[in-house]
Design a protein around this motif. Sequence first.
Motif, PDB file in Angstrom:
ATOM      1  N   GLU A 162      17.337  -9.360  15.054  1.00 59.50           N
ATOM      2  CA  GLU A 162      16.699  -8.529  14.185  1.00 59.50           C
ATOM      3  C   GLU A 162      15.433  -9.305  13.736  1.00 59.50           C
ATOM      4  OE1 GLU A 162      19.272  -6.874  10.681  1.00 59.50           O
ATOM      5  OE2 GLU A 162      20.639  -8.547  11.703  1.00 59.50           O
ATOM      6  N   VAL A 163      15.211 -10.526  13.972  1.00 60.52           N
ATOM      7  CA  VAL A 163      13.744 -11.046  13.609  1.00 60.52           C
ATOM      8  C   VAL A 163      12.886 -10.815  14.660  1.00 60.52           C
ATOM      9  CG1 VAL A 163      13.787 -13.374  14.536  1.00 60.52           C
ATOM     10  CG2 VAL A 163      12.856 -12.969  12.397  1.00 60.52           C
ATOM     11  N   VAL A 164      13.310 -10.541  15.876  1.00 58.81           N
ATOM     12  CA  VAL A 164      12.307 -10.314  16.782  1.00 58.81           C
ATOM     13  C   VAL A 164      11.867  -8.696  16.625  1.00 58.81           C
ATOM     14  CG1 VAL A 164      12.336  -9.753  19.300  1.00 58.81           C
ATOM     15  CG2 VAL A 164      13.173 -11.773  18.574  1.00 58.81           C
ATOM     16  N   TYR A 165      12.900  -7.965  16.482  1.00 57.13           N
ATOM     17  CA  TYR A 165      12.872  -6.527  16.169  1.00 57.13           C
ATOM     18  C   TYR A 165      11.796  -6.412  14.826  1.00 57.13           C
ATOM     19  CZ  TYR A 165      13.422  -1.654  14.623  1.00 57.13           C
ATOM     20  OH  TYR A 165      13.199  -0.337  14.088  1.00 57.13           O
ATOM     21  N   ARG A 166      12.260  -7.062  13.994  1.00 56.31           N
ATOM     22  CA  ARG A 166      11.168  -6.946  12.737  1.00 56.31           C
ATOM     23  C   ARG A 166       9.872  -7.330  12.902  1.00 56.31           C
ATOM     24  NH1 ARG A 166      15.291  -8.854   7.818  1.00 56.31           N
ATOM     25  NH2 ARG A 166      16.663  -7.194   7.743  1.00 56.31           N
ATOM     26  N   ALA A 167       9.749  -8.321  13.625  1.00 58.43           N
ATOM     27  CA  ALA A 167       8.176  -8.913  13.909  1.00 58.43           C
ATOM     28  C   ALA A 167       7.447  -8.004  14.816  1.00 58.43           C
ATOM     29  CB  ALA A 167       8.498 -10.337  14.573  1.00 58.43           C
ATOM     30  N   ILE A 168       8.268  -7.310  15.514  1.00 60.54           N
ATOM     31  CA  ILE A 168       7.378  -6.263  16.451  1.00 60.54           C
ATOM     32  C   ILE A 168       7.258  -5.015  15.510  1.00 60.54           C
ATOM     33  CG2 ILE A 168       7.742  -4.475  18.438  1.00 60.54           C
ATOM     34  CD1 ILE A 168       9.334  -6.969  19.796  1.00 60.54           C
ATOM     35  N   TYR A 169       7.913  -4.462  14.960  1.00 57.93           N
ATOM     36  CA  TYR A 169       7.857  -3.343  13.958  1.00 57.93           C
ATOM     37  C   TYR A 169       6.972  -3.585  13.004  1.00 57.93           C
ATOM     38  CZ  TYR A 169      10.091  -0.208  17.264  1.00 57.93           C
ATOM     39  OH  TYR A 169      10.552   0.529  18.326  1.00 57.93           O
ATOM     40  N   ALA A 170       6.957  -4.457  12.396  1.00 63.27           N
ATOM     41  CA  ALA A 170       5.761  -4.918  11.326  1.00 63.27           C
ATOM     42  C   ALA A 170       4.734  -4.273  11.569  1.00 63.27           C
ATOM     43  CB  ALA A 170       5.741  -6.244  10.854  1.00 63.27           C
ATOM     44  N   SER A 171       4.169  -4.668  12.932  1.00 62.02           N
ATOM     45  CA  SER A 171       3.092  -4.039  13.371  1.00 62.02           C
ATOM     46  C   SER A 171       2.922  -2.741  13.676  1.00 62.02           C
ATOM     47  CB  SER A 171       2.621  -4.855  14.736  1.00 62.02           C
ATOM     48  OG  SER A 171       2.288  -6.321  14.588  1.00 62.02           O
ATOM     49  N   HIS A 172       4.201  -2.123  14.086  1.00 61.02           N
ATOM     50  CA  HIS A 172       4.310  -0.903  14.119  1.00 61.02           C
ATOM     51  C   HIS A 172       4.001   0.163  12.667  1.00 61.02           C
ATOM     52  CE1 HIS A 172       6.914   3.013  14.018  1.00 61.02           C
ATOM     53  NE2 HIS A 172       6.584   2.947  14.963  1.00 61.02           N
ATOM     54  N   ALA A 173       4.631  -0.796  11.759  1.00 61.38           N
ATOM     55  CA  ALA A 173       4.398  -0.200  10.374  1.00 61.38           C
ATOM     56  C   ALA A 173       2.829  -0.155   9.793  1.00 61.38           C
ATOM     57  CB  ALA A 173       4.940  -0.915   9.254  1.00 61.38           C
ATOM     58  N   ALA A 174       2.270  -1.365  10.136  1.00 62.34           N
ATOM     59  CA  ALA A 174       0.620  -1.415  10.234  1.00 62.34           C
ATOM     60  C   ALA A 174      -0.080  -0.179  10.787  1.00 62.34           C
ATOM     61  CB  ALA A 174       0.096  -2.912  10.641  1.00 62.34           C
ATOM     62  N   ASP A 175       0.349  -0.214  11.881  1.00 62.42           N
ATOM     63  CA  ASP A 175      -0.325   0.778  12.949  1.00 62.42           C
ATOM     64  C   ASP A 175      -0.387   2.132  12.248  1.00 62.42           C
ATOM     65  OD1 ASP A 175      -1.322  -1.060  14.614  1.00 62.42           O
ATOM     66  OD2 ASP A 175       0.305  -0.382  15.981  1.00 62.42           O
ATOM     67  N   LEU A 176       1.000   2.589  11.743  1.00 62.59           N
ATOM     68  CA  LEU A 176       1.266   3.800  11.074  1.00 62.59           C
ATOM     69  C   LEU A 176       0.418   4.025   9.854  1.00 62.59           C
ATOM     70  CD1 LEU A 176       4.997   4.523  11.482  1.00 62.59           C
ATOM     71  CD2 LEU A 176       3.170   5.535  12.789  1.00 62.59           C
ATOM     72  N   GLU A 177       0.447   3.059   8.869  1.00 58.63           N
ATOM     73  CA  GLU A 177      -0.382   3.307   7.851  1.00 58.63           C
ATOM     74  C   GLU A 177      -1.731   3.248   7.879  1.00 58.63           C
ATOM     75  OE1 GLU A 177      -0.187   2.686   3.551  1.00 58.63           O
ATOM     76  OE2 GLU A 177       1.537   2.080   4.651  1.00 58.63           O
ATOM     77  N   LEU A 178      -2.487   2.669   8.940  1.00 61.47           N
ATOM     78  CA  LEU A 178      -3.922   3.098   9.204  1.00 61.47           C
ATOM     79  C   LEU A 178      -3.821   4.424   9.612  1.00 61.47           C
ATOM     80  CD1 LEU A 178      -4.699  -0.462  11.122  1.00 61.47           C
ATOM     81  CD2 LEU A 178      -5.506   0.373   8.537  1.00 61.47           C
ATOM     82  N   THR A 179      -3.112   4.905  10.572  1.00 58.25           N
ATOM     83  CA  THR A 179      -3.253   6.516  11.052  1.00 58.25           C
ATOM     84  C   THR A 179      -3.093   7.353  10.260  1.00 58.25           C
ATOM     85  OG1 THR A 179      -2.053   5.646  13.340  1.00 58.25           O
ATOM     86  CG2 THR A 179      -2.120   7.763  12.809  1.00 58.25           C
ATOM     87  N   VAL A 180      -2.040   7.183   9.035  1.00 58.78           N
ATOM     88  CA  VAL A 180      -1.870   8.164   8.127  1.00 58.78           C
ATOM     89  C   VAL A 180      -3.058   8.241   7.157  1.00 58.78           C
ATOM     90  CG1 VAL A 180      -0.484   8.442   6.210  1.00 58.78           C
ATOM     91  CG2 VAL A 180       0.630   8.044   8.253  1.00 58.78           C
ATOM     92  N   TRP A 181      -3.483   7.045   6.892  1.00 60.45           N
ATOM     93  CA  TRP A 181      -4.509   6.997   5.817  1.00 60.45           C
ATOM     94  C   TRP A 181      -5.830   7.780   6.520  1.00 60.45           C
ATOM     95  CZ3 TRP A 181      -4.390   6.908   1.097  1.00 60.45           C
ATOM     96  CH2 TRP A 181      -3.256   6.365   0.278  1.00 60.45           C
ATOM     97  N   GLY A 182      -5.762   7.615   7.900  1.00 61.21           N
ATOM     98  CA  GLY A 182      -7.044   8.277   8.682  1.00 61.21           C
ATOM     99  C   GLY A 182      -6.907   9.659   8.580  1.00 61.21           C
ATOM    100  N   LEU A 183      -5.920  10.377   8.215  1.00 63.76           N
ATOM    101  CA  LEU A 183      -5.663  11.670   8.134  1.00 63.76           C
ATOM    102  C   LEU A 183      -6.033  12.188   6.964  1.00 63.76           C
ATOM    103  CD1 LEU A 183      -2.054  12.051   9.596  1.00 63.76           C
ATOM    104  CD2 LEU A 183      -3.986  12.809  10.717  1.00 63.76           C
ATOM    105  N   GLY A 184      -6.208  11.377   6.005  1.00 60.73           N
ATOM    106  CA  GLY A 184      -7.001  11.626   4.635  1.00 60.73           C
ATOM    107  C   GLY A 184      -6.124  11.817   3.467  1.00 60.73           C
TER     108      GLY A 184
END
Length: 249
Positions: free
Chosen positions: A182-204
Amino acid sequence: MSDTEAGDLETSHVRDLVTANRILAHHRVFDAWGHISIRSPHDPARFFMSTSRAPALVVEQDVVELNVDTGEVVGERTSYAERHIHAGIYRRRANIQAVVHTHSSGLIPFGAVGRPLRAIAHTDAFLIDGCPMFEIRDETDDHTMLVESSQLGDALARRLGDAAIVLMRGHGATVVAPSLREVVYRAIYASHAADLELTVWGLGDAPRYLGEQEARAAASAIAATAQRPWELWSAQVGRPANGKDRHDR
Ligand SMILES: [Zn+2]
């Protein structure tokens, strides 16, 4: 448990820890820096991590045992300067079995502006327990930015609280979990969450985040299938996945 079974369990832990180092390097959670640890299967007052070495190069013989109380290595060898991150968290959170510390560039912007990561997608539901910020200026006049003492390890663990991740301003992040997978999973998917956040805000428009009930249900569904990404990621780095999850909850 017989001595042979206990020895097998420790061997399995060390092997999986090496695999986790390789996976997190492969996914760019680690570069020359960053580290992962796992609590001892025999003694909750001990944990394992590598001697001070780039994670992609870590082999079984590099793994050393450390004391949770002091953050110091048992024996003559050495480990990472920031081993105190791990020790501080193991001291404070009895249910935590594994810790990752990363300098991932995808996470640093969020720590720099003090903006917590939140779950936009079900895969990132572990963020429901919050995403606190660690400001090292509040804790020390030393300017190295490094958590390299027991006192700073305890301060970081306090800021983490009950969350799965703490962002460290100007430095990176630390992620925790009740198992290595789970810690491996979370460490990888923390960056996934960061990517989504930036993409969504780019939509306005502001995103709709997962609600509390959605996140709780999704987090437990994902945790129940933690073996699947582990098997895939192990294969990608040429390591055996061992097919079992006997020491992870
Ligand atoms: Zn660091």
